[in-house]
Design a protein around this motif. Structure first.
Motif, mmCIF file in Angstrom:
data_model
loop_
_atom_site.group_PDB
_atom_site.id
_atom_site.type_symbol
_atom_site.label_atom_id
_atom_site.label_comp_id
_atom_site.label_asym_id
_atom_site.label_seq_id
_atom_site.Cartn_x
_atom_site.Cartn_y
_atom_site.Cartn_z
ATOM 1 N N ILE A 101 0.867 -1.180 0.000
ATOM 2 C CA ILE A 101 0.000 0.000 0.000
ATOM 3 C C ILE A 101 0.900 1.224 0.000
ATOM 4 O O ILE A 101 1.789 1.337 0.840
ATOM 5 N N ASP A 135 0.135 9.021 -11.430
ATOM 6 C CA ASP A 135 -0.716 7.842 -11.219
ATOM 7 C C ASP A 135 -2.038 7.938 -11.970
ATOM 8 O O ASP A 135 -2.677 6.931 -12.234
ATOM 9 N N GLY A 136 -2.444 9.159 -12.298
ATOM 10 C CA GLY A 136 -3.690 9.345 -13.033
ATOM 11 C C GLY A 136 -4.733 10.046 -12.201
ATOM 12 O O GLY A 136 -4.768 9.908 -10.986
ATOM 13 N N TYR A 184 -8.882 7.061 -12.383
ATOM 14 C CA TYR A 184 -7.835 6.187 -12.923
ATOM 15 C C TYR A 184 -6.690 6.005 -11.936
ATOM 16 O O TYR A 184 -6.457 6.837 -11.075
ATOM 17 N N SER A 185 -5.956 4.911 -12.117
ATOM 18 C CA SER A 185 -4.767 4.674 -11.304
ATOM 19 C C SER A 185 -3.869 3.692 -12.036
ATOM 20 O O SER A 185 -4.337 2.662 -12.512
ATOM 21 N N ILE A 222 -1.633 -1.014 -7.279
ATOM 22 C CA ILE A 222 -1.726 -1.334 -5.846
ATOM 23 C C ILE A 222 -2.587 -0.233 -5.210
ATOM 24 O O ILE A 222 -2.802 0.807 -5.837
ATOM 25 N N PRO A 223 -3.079 -0.424 -3.978
ATOM 26 C CA PRO A 223 -3.837 0.652 -3.338
ATOM 27 C C PRO A 223 -2.975 1.906 -3.167
ATOM 28 O O PRO A 223 -1.853 1.825 -2.679
ATOM 29 N N VAL A 224 -3.523 3.031 -3.614
ATOM 30 C CA VAL A 224 -2.796 4.305 -3.543
ATOM 31 C C VAL A 224 -3.543 5.251 -2.611
ATOM 32 O O VAL A 224 -4.723 5.503 -2.795
ATOM 33 N N MET A 225 -2.831 5.757 -1.622
ATOM 34 C CA MET A 225 -3.406 6.724 -0.692
ATOM 35 C C MET A 225 -2.781 8.080 -0.997
ATOM 36 O O MET A 225 -1.630 8.340 -0.640
ATOM 37 N N HIS A 226 -3.523 8.912 -1.711
ATOM 38 C CA HIS A 226 -3.032 10.271 -1.919
ATOM 39 C C HIS A 226 -3.116 11.007 -0.582
ATOM 40 O O HIS A 226 -4.104 10.860 0.143
ATOM 41 N N CYS A 227 -2.065 11.749 -0.257
ATOM 42 C CA CYS A 227 -2.067 12.404 1.047
ATOM 43 C C CYS A 227 -1.477 13.808 0.940
ATOM 44 O O CYS A 227 -0.905 14.173 -0.084
ATOM 45 N N THR A 275 1.188 9.492 7.204
ATOM 46 C CA THR A 275 0.059 8.716 6.670
ATOM 47 C C THR A 275 0.435 7.239 6.646
ATOM 48 O O THR A 275 -0.357 6.374 7.051
ATOM 49 N N ILE A 299 -1.143 3.799 8.339
ATOM 50 C CA ILE A 299 -1.491 2.592 7.572
ATOM 51 C C ILE A 299 -0.799 1.365 8.159
ATOM 52 O O ILE A 299 -1.426 0.324 8.367
#
Ligand SMILES: Cc1ncc(C[n+]2csc(CCOP(=O)(O)OP(=O)(O)O)c2C)c(N)n1
Ligand SMILES: [Mg+2]
Lengths: 303, 384
Positions: free
Chosen positions: A45, A57-58, A62-63, A67-72, A80, A84
């Motif tokens: 993650i 990343d888009g 979109y991505s 994998i799971p993306v956490m924009h922060c 962050t 996680i």
């Protein structure tokens, strides 16, 4: 050409990241992520703060990462990811790797406090800074990673950057975390080995990843790898790792090239005088000698 | 089980009973004891959770955002400067629709340094998308922590809650609080199980670049969640009442039924106002007290229903929106305007920076309302 001859891959063939991302041509940062994910795999993650990668990343929905993306928020890649990794531990998913992925601005500057906190606490995560030596997302402003002599929009040619870039690796070594390393997209085997190694170590791990930016450095997109390789071949960006405080230089260049070869490929250094180039050469030499001494004093063979 | 607890301990016990998975918090007077108690409860293993001892409030909320996005129930607490430092992430967590619970000890903003009660810190977070509750006593603090998870985690709501308690008047004052262990709370509050989370088996990106094509709708949906939350707050407050004997709503009325004048306020001043109402009633005055619990979502329905029947309204704020008036006053006036019933409204600002607001002060406020024309900003006890 011999069609019988098969190329033997020296890095994992499996791709986690998809094409169709939004990076510029020749972007070192997009290649960096592609390699990093080859090393880490799908059970990862990632937290991504404001930086080029927040765009690469888009846009929603979109991505490209796979994998799971956490924009922060810009300064929160580390904090962050701390959240996680603690959640993963509480929810019984310790096999998931928590990755913080930030630019040099988000790491050397605004996110340094959060990074320091996560490192000191020993939170179980890998922090990777992809270093393109300026704030590229906002249009090439200087960061504390911008090297001496460079042009940026806030250090224009008449007032180019004076003073060295911050030594982030030593800052992280001073946190006594189990693993700190440099890596370069021009050396994918070394890069992938280091990220895989970091994945196996518990605690806070830090990688300083060299990733040229043709748009900001003013070199043709086609020579990104060449520029990156020259950074190591000139000792501007040596490859080394510090495991539990033990230094190891991973690549000793036999015929070190003059720094000028590296500088002259990039428009951001075009204005530099002979004296400035000589000065930069001396600084690079000094830094290299210092690193060699560190390895002697704190390397595997030291007392 | 009845115990004598300060407001801060009640908050920490509330989080414990709610079985939070991750706590991330940073000390600041007068919130510090919340951090201390929780870190001990976690270290003792009484609460199975990770306590992230962050290096700032900014990182505290960032860690909660990360953990909550990954499917954990999280808790944090702060006060004044710490809440202000979190501001960027206060917006972030609401827009990300994460039902985090934060207890904020209402404290004045510096300079000059003040550690005493003042609601300016939380009022400044008004437009972030967080729900905001103001507590009158320590029992309400404990109960509100539990209810806030249930309300916020409702799949139609998904909003964080800022629970406010006045510095020292609650944070450090001991009162009798009826508390329950997590086993009792379990039957009221099911485990947190969000539909969307950071999940390696279903990779998604959260919070990506959003064009004008979508951002507008995200804001619209966030607002709608607040609108829906009012009903959920009422329902959960009733359910809590059935289960534990204390019912809660968005507001609380006290002797408003036949009141000519109603005094509107929030936080601990609400308790003082009830006592003042009792004294004034003894003198034959037909006065009532109206406590606003939820500042966001704002309870316009209740405000209109109760206040538009009165002859005069007085709103007492422990905060001021500089250059305008008391923040709760603005909301009350706007709601009454909406109703078309233009009851005269008096605006009082009292108790800034922890100055005491006594029963006598409230009685004077009522005298003022009887004898004067309405004004928007009447300073109580200001030394000129
Ligand atoms: C608090 C805050 N300040 C400023 C910004 C604006 N901003 C976004 S990205 C960025 C620069 C990022 O630089 P770096 O971390 O080096 O990443 P790069 O863009 O070079 O990939 C800035 C200044 C922001 N998003 N948040
Ligand atoms: Mg950069």
């Amino acid at each position: 050409m011999n069609s019988e001859k098969k190329v033997k891959l020296t890095i994992p063939e499996h791709e986690v990241m998809s094409p169709g991302h939004l990076a510029c041509q020749g972007c070192g940062a997009s290649l960096a992520m592609r390699y990093a994910l080859k090393a880490l795999g799908e059970k990862t993650i990632v937290s991504i703060p404001a930086c080029c990668w927040a765009v690469i990343d888009g846009p929603f929905p979109y991505s490209a990462a796979g994998i799971p993306v956490m924009h922060c928020a810009f300064e929160t890649a580390a904090s962050t990811s701390s959240g996680i990794t603690h959640a993963m531990s509480q929810l019984g998913q310790d096999d998931v790797t928590t990755l913080a992925w930030a630019g040099d601005g988000g790491t050397f500057d605004i996110g340094l406090q959060a990074l320091s906190g996560a490192a000191e606490r020993g939170d179980n995560l890998i922090y990777i800074v992809y270093d393109n030596e300026a704030y590229m997302n906002t249009g090439i402003q200087r960061s504390s990673s911008t090297p001496h002599g460079a042009w940026t929009t806030t250090t224009p040619v008449k007032h180019y950057k004076k003073g060295p870039k911050k030594n982030i690796v030593e800052i992280m070594v001073a946190h006594h975390i189990p693993y700190v390393a440099t890596a370069n997209i021009a050396y994918p085997e070394d890069l992938i080995r280091k990220i895989k190694k970091a994945k196996e170590i518990k605690g806070a791990k830090f990688l300083h990843l060299y990733a040229p930016c043709p748009t900001g450095w003013k070199h043709p997109p086609a020579i990104t790898i060449k520029v990156a390789r020259l950074a190591t071949e000139t000792n501007v960006f040596p490859l080394y790792e510090v495991t539990d405080g033990v230094y190891k230089i991973n690549k000793v260049i036999k015929n070190v090239k003059p720094v000028e070869e590296y500088l002259k490929l990039q428009g951001r250094f075009r204005h530099l005088s002979k004296e400035e180039i000589d000065f930069i050469q001396q600084e690079v030499n000094k830094n290299w000698e210092r690193l060699v001494k560190l390895e002697k004093a704190f390397g595997e063979d030291s007392e | 089980m009845k115990k004598v607890l300060t407001g801060n301990v009640a908050a920490a016990y509330g989080a414990t009973a709610a079985r939070v998975n991750v706590v991330a918090a940073y000390p600041i007077t007068p919130q510090t004891t919340i951090v201390e108690i929780l870190s001990e409860i976690v270290a003792d293993g009484e609460l199975k959770a990770d306590f992230v001892k962050v290096e700032s409030e900014h990182s505290a909320l960032a860690a909660c955002i990360g953990a909550q996005s990954a499917g954990a129930r999280t808790f944090t607490a702060t006060s004044a400067q710490g809440l202000a430092l979190m501001h960027e992430l206060i917006h972030w967590s609401a827009r990300a629709r994460l039902p985090i619970v934060l207890t904020n000890v209402n404290r004045a903003m510096a300079p000059g340094w003040s550690i005493w009660a003042d609601a300016t810190d939380s009022i400044a977070q008004r437009d972030t998308g967080w729900m905001q509750v103001y507590c009158e006593n320590n029992q309400e603090v404990f109960d509100t922590v539990i209810m806030s998870y249930k309300i916020g985690e409702n799949e139609n709501i998904l909003l964080p809650t800022l629970i406010n308690l006045d510095a020292f008047f609650l944070s450090h004052t001991s009162q009798v609080v009826d508390i329950y262990d997590s086993e009792r709370i379990d039957s009221f509050l099911p485990p947190y199980n969000p539909k969307y989370k950071l999940d390696v088996n279903a990779p998604r990106s959260f919070g990506a670049l959003t064009s004008p094509e979508h951002y507008y709708e995200f804001s619209y949906l966030l607002h709608n969640a607040h609108k829906k939350a009012k009903e959920v707050i009422r329902e959960v407050g009733k359910e809590f009442g059935k289960k534990f004997g204390r019912e809660y709503g968005l507001v609380e009325e006290y002797k408003c039924e036949d009141a000519d004048e109603i005094l509107v306020t929030y936080g601990t001043i609400a308790g003082t106002t009830k006592d003042a109402v009792d004294r004034l009633r003894e003198k034959g005055r037909k006065v009532g007290a109206f406590k606003i619990r939820y500042f966001r979502p704002f309870p316009d329905e209740e405000v209109i229903e109760v206040l538009s029947k009165a002859k005069k309204i007085g709103v007492i704020d422990r905060a001021v929106s500089f250059g305008h008036e008391g923040p709760f006053l603005s909301e009350v006036k706007a709601a009454l305007y909406e109703s078309g019933n233009y009851v005269p409204v008096y605006g009082f600002v009292a108790g800034l920076g922890g100055r005491d607001v006594s029963i006598a002060d409230i009685e004077n406020i009522h005298d003022h309302m009887i004898n004067n024309e309405p004004e928007n900003l009447i300073w109580i006890g200001v030394k000129k």
